[in-house]
Design an enzyme around this catalytic site. Structure first.
Site, PDB file in Angstrom:
ATOM      1  N   HIS A 194      -6.449 -10.290  11.987  1.00  0.00           N
ATOM      2  CA  HIS A 194      -5.468 -10.985  12.693  1.00  0.00           C
ATOM      3  C   HIS A 194      -6.058 -12.232  13.658  1.00  0.00           C
ATOM      4  CE1 HIS A 194      -3.114  -7.002  12.146  1.00  0.00           C
ATOM      5  NE2 HIS A 194      -2.575  -8.110  11.413  1.00  0.00           N
ATOM      6  N   ARG A 220      -3.897   0.016   8.902  1.00  0.00           N
ATOM      7  CA  ARG A 220      -3.732   1.347   8.381  1.00  0.00           C
ATOM      8  C   ARG A 220      -5.230   2.006   8.453  1.00  0.00           C
ATOM      9  NH1 ARG A 220       0.764  -0.909   5.340  1.00  0.00           N
ATOM     10  NH2 ARG A 220       2.609   0.240   5.662  1.00  0.00           N
TER      11      ARG A 220
END
Ligand code: PAF
Length: 290
Positions: free
Chosen positions: A50, A200
């Site tokens: 990100h 995740r």
């Protein structure tokens, strides 16, 4: 593009807004100053992938807004919406460290007010792959992403190639709806052993974490085999067998047209290899180009 100093934040880090009125007001201020805007849509639990998108966005626009919203409409009732990591303070600290300007953090009622009644039906790149296993997923993504585009009015929006089908679906959706945003891909960021960064990954036990890079190794071996002349379906069957032997349960291992994501029809098409597999209770996805 106006000149601004990057990487320097005030004591408070990025401005954080939670209502559409405040978002529009802030963006209007940027526009009055003649500034361009790039959006990085996220569900939080930010990692280096990100942050690389934020830095890529900073090179494209004067201002960068990161949205943080765990979007309920893209999760099935059986999926991990409830346990999806929510790490807002940590996320904001990471964004402050790179000089991100604005965080858009709506709550569910702001995004989906009572009476919300719109859904999207998608075809083209949304057909197959993820949709075969998560039929609700892309309609939820398309709704929230189109809202984020329209709410922010961003000139650019950055999406990681790690979610390759999502990238293709969102690119097509923005074009189909004439939303004046340029969808920009960001390269997948990987751990040293090849595992694609994902929010995740934190679900993995130490043993599962050690096994997980097998997906990337299998895809890389398949890409090498295809370049050496092996038929894509045969190469992907081998990749699937490798991943299954390592103890994962494969949802799909597929070679597709890199733009349309349709099954391969002719030689010379751009090829993308895509995989999804379960490692214990964690679903991992990855892909590479050939
Ligand atoms: O990739 C994600 O994190 C999400 O699917 C997105 C694009 C932020 C939409 O909720």
């Amino acid at each position: 593009m106006a000149m601004r100093e990057r990487g320097v934040t005030g004591a408070g880090g990025p401005k954080i807004v939670g209502t559409l009125a405040d978002l529009r007001d802030t963006v209007a201020g940027y526009r009055r100053a003649g500034e361009t805007l790039a959006l990085v849509p996220t569900m939080g639990a930010l990692h280096a992938g990100h942050i690389a998108l934020v830095q890529q966005a900073q090179a494209l626009a004067d201002r960068v807004v990161v949205s943080i919203f765990v979007n309920p409409t893209q999760f099935a009732p059986t999926e991990d919406f409830g346990r999806y990591p929510r790490t807002f303070d940590d996320d904001v600290a990471k964004l402050a460290a790179v000089g991100c300007d604005l965080v858009w953090e709506p709550d569910a009622a702001e995004m989906y007010p009572p009476g919300f009644s719109t859904s999207m039906a998608l075809t083209g790149p949304a057909l197959g792959l993820e949709t075969d296993f998560r039929p609700h997923f892309f309609s939820g993504v398309a709704i929230v992403v189109s809202k984020l585009f329209l709410q922010t009015g961003a000139d650019h929006a950055l999406f990681g190639e790690k979610d390759y089908q999502q990238l293709r679906v969102v690119t097509q959706m923005a074009a189909d709806l004439n939303i004046p945003v340029r969808v920009v891909p960001g390269a997948t960021v990987r751990e040293a052993d090849g595992l694609a960064l994902s929010s995740r990954n934190r679900y993995l036990s130490p043993e599962e974490r050690a096994t997980a890079p097998v997906i990337h190794r299998a895809l890389t071996a398949a890409a090498d085999a295809i370049r050496a002349g092996t038929a894509p379906d045969a190469a992907m069957a081998d990749a699937g067998a490798t991943v299954t032997r390592a103890g994962l349960k494969v949802d799909y291992m597929a070679a597709r047209n890199a733009l349309t994501l349709a099954p391969l029809a002719a030689s010379g098409e751009p090829v993308r290899l895509l995989a999804a597999a379960w490692l214990g209770t964690t679903r991992l996805i990855d892909n590479i180009g050939v």
